[in-house]
Every structure is written in C-alpha cells, then in structure tokens.
Design a protein around this motif. Structure first.
Motif, mmCIF file in Angstrom:
data_model
loop_
_atom_site.group_PDB
_atom_site.id
_atom_site.type_symbol
_atom_site.label_atom_id
_atom_site.label_comp_id
_atom_site.label_asym_id
_atom_site.label_seq_id
_atom_site.Cartn_x
_atom_site.Cartn_y
_atom_site.Cartn_z
ATOM 1 N N SER A 52 41.903 32.689 -16.311
ATOM 2 C CA SER A 52 40.958 32.766 -15.192
ATOM 3 C C SER A 52 39.511 32.774 -15.691
ATOM 4 O O SER A 52 38.638 32.126 -15.102
ATOM 5 C CB SER A 52 41.223 34.026 -14.364
ATOM 6 O OG SER A 52 41.112 35.205 -15.172
ATOM 7 N N GLN A 56 36.529 29.941 -15.062
ATOM 8 C CA GLN A 56 35.236 30.351 -14.514
ATOM 9 C C GLN A 56 34.076 29.941 -15.414
ATOM 10 O O GLN A 56 33.030 29.513 -14.933
ATOM 11 C CB GLN A 56 35.217 31.871 -14.296
ATOM 12 C CG GLN A 56 36.007 32.345 -13.100
ATOM 13 C CD GLN A 56 35.445 31.789 -11.798
ATOM 14 O OE1 GLN A 56 34.258 31.844 -11.536
ATOM 15 N NE2 GLN A 56 36.328 31.255 -10.972
ATOM 16 N N ASP A 118 33.023 29.567 -0.356
ATOM 17 C CA ASP A 118 33.231 30.681 -1.283
ATOM 18 C C ASP A 118 34.351 31.559 -0.726
ATOM 19 O O ASP A 118 34.127 32.433 0.102
ATOM 20 C CB ASP A 118 31.936 31.487 -1.427
ATOM 21 C CG ASP A 118 32.010 32.509 -2.552
ATOM 22 O OD1 ASP A 118 33.110 33.040 -2.811
ATOM 23 O OD2 ASP A 118 30.970 32.795 -3.166
ATOM 24 N N GLU A 119 35.558 31.315 -1.181
ATOM 25 C CA GLU A 119 36.725 32.018 -0.634
ATOM 26 C C GLU A 119 36.651 33.521 -0.871
ATOM 27 O O GLU A 119 37.070 34.314 -0.023
ATOM 28 C CB GLU A 119 38.007 31.449 -1.248
ATOM 29 C CG GLU A 119 38.253 29.987 -0.887
ATOM 30 C CD GLU A 119 39.518 29.459 -1.500
ATOM 31 O OE1 GLU A 119 40.236 30.233 -2.193
ATOM 32 O OE2 GLU A 119 39.810 28.259 -1.307
ATOM 33 N N ARG A 120 36.124 33.917 -2.017
ATOM 34 C CA ARG A 120 36.052 35.347 -2.319
ATOM 35 C C ARG A 120 35.085 36.060 -1.375
ATOM 36 O O ARG A 120 35.406 37.141 -0.862
ATOM 37 C CB ARG A 120 35.621 35.561 -3.773
ATOM 38 C CG ARG A 120 35.408 37.016 -4.134
ATOM 39 C CD ARG A 120 35.421 37.261 -5.620
ATOM 40 N NE ARG A 120 34.549 36.342 -6.340
ATOM 41 C CZ ARG A 120 34.602 36.170 -7.666
ATOM 42 N NH1 ARG A 120 35.478 36.834 -8.372
ATOM 43 N NH2 ARG A 120 33.773 35.338 -8.269
ATOM 44 N N ALA A 123 36.622 36.167 2.168
ATOM 45 C CA ALA A 123 37.677 37.178 2.244
ATOM 46 C C ALA A 123 37.090 38.585 2.226
ATOM 47 O O ALA A 123 37.587 39.487 2.920
ATOM 48 C CB ALA A 123 38.651 36.997 1.081
ATOM 49 N N PHE A 124 36.028 38.782 1.446
ATOM 50 C CA PHE A 124 35.366 40.078 1.357
ATOM 51 C C PHE A 124 34.840 40.507 2.723
ATOM 52 O O PHE A 124 35.078 41.628 3.179
ATOM 53 C CB PHE A 124 34.217 39.968 0.350
ATOM 54 C CG PHE A 124 33.500 41.259 0.053
ATOM 55 C CD1 PHE A 124 34.005 42.154 -0.872
ATOM 56 C CD2 PHE A 124 32.299 41.564 0.681
ATOM 57 C CE1 PHE A 124 33.335 43.338 -1.174
ATOM 58 C CE2 PHE A 124 31.609 42.737 0.394
ATOM 59 C CZ PHE A 124 32.135 43.624 -0.534
ATOM 60 N N GLU A 149 35.472 48.613 -4.886
ATOM 61 C CA GLU A 149 35.720 47.181 -5.024
ATOM 62 C C GLU A 149 34.566 46.491 -5.745
ATOM 63 O O GLU A 149 34.786 45.598 -6.563
ATOM 64 C CB GLU A 149 35.935 46.527 -3.661
ATOM 65 C CG GLU A 149 36.228 45.042 -3.777
ATOM 66 C CD GLU A 149 36.784 44.407 -2.522
ATOM 67 O OE1 GLU A 149 37.038 43.190 -2.545
ATOM 68 O OE2 GLU A 149 36.965 45.127 -1.529
ATOM 69 N N LEU A 153 34.645 44.171 -8.998
ATOM 70 C CA LEU A 153 34.085 42.824 -8.871
ATOM 71 C C LEU A 153 33.031 42.571 -9.946
ATOM 72 O O LEU A 153 32.967 41.477 -10.518
ATOM 73 C CB LEU A 153 33.475 42.657 -7.476
ATOM 74 C CG LEU A 153 32.850 41.291 -7.161
ATOM 75 C CD1 LEU A 153 33.890 40.181 -7.254
ATOM 76 C CD2 LEU A 153 32.218 41.314 -5.771
ATOM 77 N N GLU A 156 34.672 41.652 -13.152
ATOM 78 C CA GLU A 156 35.189 40.273 -13.124
ATOM 79 C C GLU A 156 34.060 39.252 -13.252
ATOM 80 O O GLU A 156 34.176 38.271 -13.980
ATOM 81 C CB GLU A 156 35.957 40.037 -11.822
ATOM 82 C CG GLU A 156 36.586 38.651 -11.738
ATOM 83 C CD GLU A 156 37.329 38.421 -10.444
ATOM 84 O OE1 GLU A 156 37.729 37.265 -10.202
ATOM 85 O OE2 GLU A 156 37.495 39.380 -9.670
#
Length: 283
Positions: A52, A56, A118-120, A123-124, A149, A153, A156
C-alpha cells in the motif's frame, strides 16, 4: 511549476558548473553505475515497505508537480459541509440518509466531483454524519473518536514521505557501493590495461559516488519533503472537516460550523470569511 523550476536549477547548476570547469559530459554517462545505484535503491525500497505504501509513493510522486490543496478545493469542502449540514438542520438528520449511504448518487455530493474522487475523504464525511444521525453520541465523545481516527490517519499519510526519506538516506551509500565495485574492477586490470583505460575506470567509479549524492540531496530528499507537505495539507483538510462536524454536533448553525472548519485550514490558501459566505450563498 516551482518544483519543475527547482529540478531544472539543480541540473543546470551542477552540470553547467561541471562543463564550465572543462568537464566532459560523456564522462558522466555511466549506465552500469546507474544500474547499481538505482537497482539497489529500488530493491531496498521494495523490501522495506508494504504494498500500500509503495503504491501511494508512486501515485503521489507522479502528482508532485501539482497540488489539489488550493483555495477552490477548500471552498468545495466547506460548501459540501454547509449544504449537507443545512439540509440536515432544515429537514432532520434522516433526510440526509440517502446522501450518506450512496454519495455518488447524491445530488449534493455529485456537485463536488473533486471530493467524490477522494474515496477516503468521502467515506470520512459520510461515516461521521452517519454517527451524528444516530443521535446517541455527545459532542465530546464524537471529538474523541475523531482524534483517534486522525492519529491513525496521520501515521498512514506520513508513510510515503518516510519511505522516500529512507531511500534518500541510502542513496549516498549505494553510490559508494558502486564506486567500490568500480575500484575493484580497476584493481583487477592493473598490469593488463593502459594508464588511460585505468583512468577511465577510476573516473567511472567516482561518478557512482557523485550520482548517489546528487540523487539523494538534489531529487529524492526534496521529493520526500514534498510528500511530507502533501500529507500535512491532506490531514489539515480532515481536521477542518472534524472541526465543522463537531461544531454542528454541539448545536452550531451550519454557517458558523463551517466557519470553525475554515479557521482550521492553513492560511496560505484559506478562503476569507467573505469568500466563504459568498460560496455558501451560491450553494
């Protein structure tokens, strides 16, 4: 544009100074040195990082010449929050259930394709609106969940920059490896090759050291810093979303809730109060 100019300046300064000092560019063309340094750096990078992070790094590196974290993007995020919070305030939290369950089909989210992409982030926003719609969590509890969270994040988002920084740190050493191997080849030729040929091999070995140091401090080090800035700006947007949603959960009206989010954004591209007000009127 500034990053591209920076790369050009590095090349022009180093190679220009070398040529003006009567150096020959042909002496720097050492493909086998590049193979040793580049291959070793790539192999170490693949060994050290999960899949991952590797994906990125490549994705963000390809986008290093442009940043989406601009004032128009910030305004889109704040307008989206305002619209969804305004709808929930006027019609009740259950009215936004369809929007947060399927954002792609939502008439509100579909107006902001940059955020939907931006899927993240999508979803957030949806996850916390879903939590807020349950009505069973106090604002301070919601803020605590946000903090947990955001901490994970941050870890990551920091991984690509850290991974690239380690590559930059290793490149000078790989340059030395290439140089040592070149000297080994040269020593094996003693007594068999002419002095000119020996000089060429020593020069090739020194080019390995040069390439490793130049790549580390001229390109990969700055790329690591660029990825770090990108991560900070992305996290900052999530923090602004958090501030707006917590303010809304505390009973603030949508116009004031998004103002909380605006104040969290970095000043460099933060929209002004009047710009945000005008954008909300446009919504």
């Amino acid at each position: 544009m500034a990053k591209l100019i920076g790369i050009i300046i590095v090349f022009a300064s180093v190679l220009g100074g070398y040529v003006l000092s009567s150096g020959k560019l042909s002496a720097l063309m050492q493909p086998f040195e590049v193979l040793i340094i580049g291959g070793a750096a790539l192999g170490g990078f693949l060994q050290a990082n999960p899949g991952s992070t590797i994906v990125q790094v490549f994705k963000k590196s390809l986008k290093m010449f442009s940043s989406r974290f601009t004032q128009p993007f910030y305004l889109e995020v704040l307008r989206l929050l305002y619209e969804i919070l305004n709808k929930s305030r006027r019609e009740g939290m259950m009215a936004i259930e369809a929007d947060i369950e399927d954002p792609a089909a939502s008439p509100i989210f579909s107006k902001y394709p940059a955020i939907l992409k931006d899927e993240r982030m999508t979803a957030f926003v949806c996850d916390y609106l879903r939590i807020m719609s349950s009505g069973n969590m106090a604002p301070h509890e919601l803020e605590g969940l946000f903090e947990m969270e955001l901490n994970s994040l941050k870890e990551e988002l920091d991984h690509p920059a850290h991974a690239m920084a380690r590559v930059a740190d290793a490149l000078p050493a790989f340059g030395i490896v290439a140089a040592v191997l070149g000297i080994v080849v040269t020593m094996a030729m003693l007594g068999e090759a002419e002095q000119a040929a020996l000089g060429q091999h020593v020069g090739a070995a020194l080019v390995g050291t040069f390439l490793g140091i130049l790549a580390a401090y001229g390109f990969f080090g700055p790329l690591s810093t660029s990825l770090e800035h990108d991560a900070k700006e992305e996290l900052n947007v999530f923090e602004a979303i958090k501030a707006s949603l917590v303010a809304s959960a505390s009973g603030m009206p949508p116009t004031l809730a998004v103002e909380f989010g605006r104040k969290v954004l970095y000043p460099a591209h933060r929209p002004s109060f009047s710009e945000l007000e005008q954008a909300m009127r446009g919504s």
